[in-house]
Design an enzyme around this catalytic site. Structure first.
Site, PDB file in Angstrom:
ATOM      1  N   GLU A  57       0.831  -1.213   0.000  1.00  0.00           N
ATOM      2  CA  GLU A  57       0.000   0.000   0.000  1.00  0.00           C
ATOM      3  C   GLU A  57       0.866   1.265   0.000  1.00  0.00           C
ATOM      4  O   GLU A  57       0.764   2.094   0.906  1.00  0.00           O
ATOM      5  CB  GLU A  57      -0.911   0.005   1.238  1.00  0.00           C
ATOM      6  CG  GLU A  57      -1.809  -1.204   1.351  1.00  0.00           C
ATOM      7  CD  GLU A  57      -2.515  -1.325   2.704  1.00  0.00           C
ATOM      8  OE1 GLU A  57      -3.576  -1.951   2.757  1.00  0.00           O
ATOM      9  OE2 GLU A  57      -1.982  -0.800   3.707  1.00  0.00           O
ATOM     10  N   PRO A  58       1.718   1.431  -1.001  1.00  0.00           N
ATOM     11  CA  PRO A  58       2.607   2.598  -0.989  1.00  0.00           C
ATOM     12  C   PRO A  58       1.871   3.881  -1.345  1.00  0.00           C
ATOM     13  O   PRO A  58       0.958   3.876  -2.175  1.00  0.00           O
ATOM     14  CB  PRO A  58       3.635   2.260  -2.075  1.00  0.00           C
ATOM     15  CG  PRO A  58       2.878   1.396  -3.032  1.00  0.00           C
ATOM     16  CD  PRO A  58       1.882   0.608  -2.206  1.00  0.00           C
TER      17      PRO A  58
ATOM     18  N   CYS B  62      -2.913  32.890  10.788  1.00  0.00           N
ATOM     19  CA  CYS B  62      -2.792  33.470  12.125  1.00  0.00           C
ATOM     20  C   CYS B  62      -2.479  32.409  13.173  1.00  0.00           C
ATOM     21  O   CYS B  62      -3.321  32.077  14.019  1.00  0.00           O
ATOM     22  CB  CYS B  62      -4.068  34.212  12.476  1.00  0.00           C
ATOM     23  SG  CYS B  62      -4.432  35.500  11.286  1.00  0.00           S
TER      24      CYS B  62
ATOM     25  N   TYR C 215       0.724  13.967   1.347  1.00  0.00           N
ATOM     26  CA  TYR C 215       0.227  14.574   2.588  1.00  0.00           C
ATOM     27  C   TYR C 215       0.347  16.098   2.550  1.00  0.00           C
ATOM     28  O   TYR C 215       0.579  16.747   3.566  1.00  0.00           O
ATOM     29  CB  TYR C 215       0.943  13.973   3.809  1.00  0.00           C
ATOM     30  CG  TYR C 215       0.882  12.462   3.817  1.00  0.00           C
ATOM     31  CD1 TYR C 215      -0.304  11.816   4.112  1.00  0.00           C
ATOM     32  CD2 TYR C 215       1.992  11.681   3.476  1.00  0.00           C
ATOM     33  CE1 TYR C 215      -0.387  10.429   4.096  1.00  0.00           C
ATOM     34  CE2 TYR C 215       1.916  10.296   3.450  1.00  0.00           C
ATOM     35  CZ  TYR C 215       0.725   9.679   3.762  1.00  0.00           C
ATOM     36  OH  TYR C 215       0.645   8.310   3.735  1.00  0.00           O
TER      37      TYR C 215
END
Ligand code: PLP
Length: 429
Positions: free
Chosen positions: A273-274, A355, A384
């Site tokens: 599952e790369p 902020c 990601y």
């Protein structure tokens, strides 16, 4: 190896100048190289070819349907961790028999979705989930295909927030009790325990954890078979690291060297599952400098890519290489060692407009003086990055562009202000 290179001091993605893309599509902008994506997938396919594995691209890493479709069209399946990711995988054309459904907290609704779709397997992570999946399968008159995810209890191997195989984390079935759990479902009419799964954490820069995990895994497979479970699949998850700083990552072949003999010994079919390994260094985040400022002796470059676009530095203290898209004469051009002082550089913080003091992409980094309008490239941002992006500060999500050769196309348009409130409309008081 990737296809982001400086030619005559101008950063290119494949054959396209990055500045041209920033001008056309705006910033912040994610730019992906198709050649890099395909070469990375190919590297895994080639390294593991002797086992004829099912390679399930991890949708959570970068779920853009155009990227997922590219993976699927080149032989990959998908690893999904939610109903939404299953929807993305199916939308990208992934055959259900190449989909693994992972996740520590699947709802009944998600289980029904997966069962109705006919996914290859559910990676099950607790006794409670096994029970619930059996009930859902019964209500649908089906048999759920299951891989038990074990937490093999290995020494720490990566950042605490992304280590999934040390004792006590929420992931997987405790190796000390997994056999008891499995014993309880021997002969279950609606569950077929046909695989063992482990995902050790990410990113992993050594093959040792896989060796250690497999040692325990092989014994478990034997024990599960003895109980009467038809174990046919060994799923080793993802986790292969990439080069964030320099050449710290291993080639896929180094992992294959450890995994292939064990798979052979187990007599199982291999599933991988790369995610990061495929898309991480295939993506670039480009930001444009808004201001520079000094505060308390610190130098800041404030540019328009922020923690809502790429949260890895904030969340995991991650290092991303950053360099001007068009470095001036007198400045080095990559490949360079980003951790030492270079001519015409000084220590600066690269931050965004959000902020939060935690909104930064780099701290105390040797960089040249920047000026308004300069473009900065944040490398290895394909994994990601966009997948973990948010609308915090009501910032619209960035656009995404896919480059192949001298061609480029939008694969996700920049969000609009109207998108920000779209889900709030038509909600009456
Ligand atoms: C996140 C995840 C992956 C992908 O990990 P990478 O490090 O991106 O390869 C694979 N399997 C599972 C179960 C995951 O949670």
């Amino acid at each position: 190896m990737d296809h982001f290179t400086y030619r005559n001091r101008i950063l290119h993605c494949e054959d396209v100048p990055v500045a041209e893309l920033a001008a056309k599509y705006g910033t912040p902008l994610f730019i992906y190289s198709q050649a890099t994506l395909l070469e990375n997938l190919k590297e895994i396919q080639t390294a593991f070819a002797p086992a004829a594995p099912t390679i399930c691209y991890s949708i959570k890493t970068n779920g853009n349907t155009h990227i997922a479709r590219l993976m699927v069209n080149n032989g990959a399946g998908c690893d999904v961790t939610s109903g939404g990711e299953l929807y993305r995988a199916l939308t990208a054309g992934c055959p259900p028999e190449r989909i693994c459904f992972a996740g520590v907290g699947k709802t009944d609704e998600e289980m029904r979705y997966g069962l109705g779709t006919g996914v290859l397997m559910f990676n099950v992570e607790s006794h409670a989930e096994l029970h619930a999946l059996g009930e859902v399968a019964k209500s649908m008159g089906k048999v759920a295909p299951v891989a038990l995810r074990v937490n093999p209890d290995l020494p720490p191997k990566t950042h605490a927030k992304t280590d999934t195989s040390v004792k006590g984390v929420k992931f997987g079935l405790d190796i000390d009790t997994i056999l008891e759990v499995a014993q309880g479902v021997v002969g279950h009419p609606h569950l077929r325990v046909q695989g063992l799964h482990m995902h050790l954490g990410s990113p992993i820069l050594s093959a040792d954890p896989y060796r250690q995990g497999l040692e325990k895994g092989l014994k478990l497979i034997e024990a599960l078979r003895k109980q009467g479970h038809p174990i046919e699949y060994l799923n080793m998850g993802g986790g292969f690291g990439i080069n964030y700083r320099k050449q710290e990552a291993l080639p896929a072949s180094a992992f294959a060297e450890v995994i292939l003999p064990a798979v052979k010994q187990s007599g199982c079919k291999l599933v991988l599952e790369p995610g990061r390994f495929i898309v991480g260094n295939a993506g670039l985040l480009v930001g444009r400098v808004i201001f520079t400022k000094e505060s308390g002796g610190k130098h800041y470059i404030i540019q328009d890519a922020a923690m809502n676009d790429l949260i890895r530095p904030t969340l995991y203290d991650s290092f991303h290489r950053i360099w001007p898209v068009a470095p001036e004469v007198g400045l080095a051009t990559p490949p360079i060692d980003y951790e030492i002082e270079m001519a015409n550089t000084f220590k600066q913080n690269v931050v965004g407009p959000v902020c939060e003091s935690g909104d930064f992409l780099a701290k105390d980094r040797y960089l040249p003086r920047a000026k308004r309008g300069d473009l900065l490239a944040v490398f290895s941002a394909g994994a990601y990055g966009m997948a973990m992006s948010s609308n915090y500060n009501s910032r619209v999500r960035a656009a995404e562009v896919l480059v192949t050769g001298d061609k480029h196309r939008l694969i996700r348009r920049r969000e609009t202000f109207a998108d920000l409130i779209a889900a709030e409309e038509h909600c009456t008081a």
